[in-house]
Design an enzyme around this catalytic site. Structure first.
Site: not given
Ligand code: ADP
Length: 514
Positions: A153, A250
């Site tokens: 987000w 990541e």
């Protein structure tokens, strides 16, 4: 109706034809309802993958230049539609408009970069022959198939589309599950990609929760890109392993910055304010550990604290806002408890250290700590908020050792008036990206160079050739043009072995053969 009205954007999502449960998405600036989000499950994921798989062959068969044209048009549309797109991003994620703009720039530049390089990357390559004149070797590249993307987000636009863009240009189709909080930004980006000419079935977004959509997404993908927390990343990687697919992850960081006494201190203060407080610190490459040489520590800290206190942190959608809200009550709780725990363990709060309920329900003040001890959770763990600890140092070897004393290895920043000295120190820090005289941005937007983490910060790289070839299956194609890989007919193997020995020893150092 706005160009990107959530109720209308729902039509871009892939949801099988039935009623779906919904969840309420809050606007972080107010805590009020922003939208409802339909929640898909594995049936919707199957629908998306069926369509994406069906579309993949024709998409890959297209001329790469045609695919590039679509992505270049997407680049232009991002700028043309930046007003309503940024309005949506600010409302949905609570970020400052300028931080939304930074990710819009990143998404556009990443699309442009790969649009201009994909055709070259996909061209057949001639490789060194093991037997010059007898064997010809080439490598050709084909797409993996359908690439799954799970995005977070904090950077809802660029982290949803930038991996996908490279995958699409390599001839894959894509199924994306964005974070629940920021699915509408991903759907707005998908609308722009479709308006740019992307066929509908080439890219699907399935809204839903991590466990409900994520698991079947991994199970159906031919390659998976994940950006998010280490805890979820290791679940996803285990699932990828079970299905024998490759993935890139990541993850988090506890990123150090090192300020030498010959640095331009005013520039370092400005850059590190950006490095610590951009996106309210909800940035995996943000600086959370600040090592300042003792000769300048007092002066730097005074200037830095004053600059942190001047930051315009506010719930507005204008360009003047310098820091937005944290994304949610959970994030506020995590950041507050990290700071309380550090205080209990002896840290001094130089500024901040408190929520700002009068500004918005999830705002937290830009916070600078000192005297943080090893007992504090935030000494080693990622906070993912506007909180930085300042430490002093005296010696280069010492500061390199302290910068490297972390399970993470994502980003580092070194400040010095002598750029070569800065580079020398940066090379010694265990991290995937390092910046001299900036905090994080130059290495991140260097789309021709790899970006990712060492240690617990991740697996694999985005950007650059590495970030493209992960979406391909290379095939080595060798042609025996003359002779055979054996003793010639009628020649005893013993003689052949002796002749080979003499020949190979004689040509060991010959250019073109070695
Ligand atoms: P955070 O805790 O900050 O929300 P996560 O790493 O959990 O970070 O979230 C990153 C993305 O991973 C989101 O899209 C989230 O929905 C998704 N996710 C969460 N749990 C799972 C899971 N078990 N499998 C796959 N994806 C997941």
């Amino acid at each position: 109706m706005s160009r990107f009205d959530p109720a209308d954007l729902r039509s871009e999502a892939t949801l099988a034809d039935r009623d779906h449960e919904t969840m309420t998405v809050e606007a972080p600036f107010t805590g009020d309802e922003f939208a409802t989000l339909p929640l898909g499950d594995e049936r919707d994921v199957e629908t998306a993958f069926d369509a994406a798989r069906e579309a993949q062959g024709a998409w890959e068969a297209r001329d790469p230049a045609e695919r590039a044209d679509i992505l270049l048009e997407f680049h232009d549309l991002l700028f043309e539609e930046s007003g309503p797109l940024l309005d949506l991003m600010v409302e949905e994620s609570g970020k400052a408009r300028r931080h939304g703009y930074e990710e819009l720039l990143d998404a556009a530049l990443c699309a442009r970069h790969y649009a201009y390089r994909a055709e070259g990357y996909l061209a057949d390559e001639s490789r060194k022959s093991p037997m010059p004149g007898l064997v010809d070797v080439e490598v050709n590249y084909r797409a993996k198939g359908v690439v799954g993307v799970i995005s977070p987000w904090n950077y809802p636009l660029t982290l949803a589309v930038s991996d996908a863009v490279a995958a699409l240009l390599a001839g894959n189709t894509v199924v994306l599950k964005p974070a629940e909080q920021t699915t509408y930004t991903a759907l707005a980006a998908l609308r722009l990609l479709r308006e740019a000419g992307l066929p509908r079935d080439v890219f699907h977004v399935v809204p839903g929760t991590g466990p409900d959509v994520g698991e079947s997404l991994v199970a159906n993908s031919d390659y998976l890109c994940f950006t998010g927390s280490g805890a979820t990343g290791s679940i996803v990687a285990a699932q990828a392993g079970e299905h024998l697919i490759d993935c890139s992850l990541e993850l988090g960081g506890k990123n150090p910055a090192v300020v030498f006494p010959d640095a331009d201190l005013d520039k370092a203060v400005r850059g590190l304010i950006r490095g610590c407080f951009t996106n309210a610190g909800q940035l995996c490459i943000a600086v959370e550990r600040l090592y300042v040489h003792e000769d300048v520590r007092a002066e730097f800290t005074e200037k830095f604290v004053a600059a942190a206190e001047r930051l315009d942190a506010r719930a507005g959608d204008d360009w003047g806002v310098e820091m937005g809200s944290l994304v949610s009550a959970d994030q506020l709780e995590k950041v507050s408890s990290h700071v309380e725990d550090a205080r209990d363990a002896g840290a001094e709060v130089l500024t901040g250290g408190e929520a700002l309920p009068e500004v918005g329900p999830y705002f937290y003040a830009p916070t600078v700590l000192t005297d943080v001890t090893g007992e504090a959770d935030l000494h080693d763990q990622e906070t993912f908020g506007p909180v930085v600890s300042v430490y002093g140092f005296e010696d280069t070897d010492e500061v390199v050792a302290r910068a490297n004393d972390s399970e993470y290895g994502l980003n580092a920043s070194v400040w010095s008036g002598d750029a070569e000295r800065g580079r020398e120190v940066a090379r010694r820090i265990d991290c995937g990206t390092a910046n001299v005289n900036e905090a994080y941005a130059p290495a991140f937007i260097a789309h021709d160079a790899p970006m990712g983490g060492m240690g617990d910060s991740g697996v694999g790289r985005r950007h650059g050739p590495d970030g493209f070839y992960r979406f391909t299956e290379p095939q080595t194609l060798a042609t025996q043009e003359r002779g055979e890989i054996d003793a010639p007919p009628g020649v005893p193997y013993k003689w052949y072995a002796a002749a080979m020995k003499r020949l190979l020893k004689a040509v060991r150092d010959v250019p073109g053969i070695r």
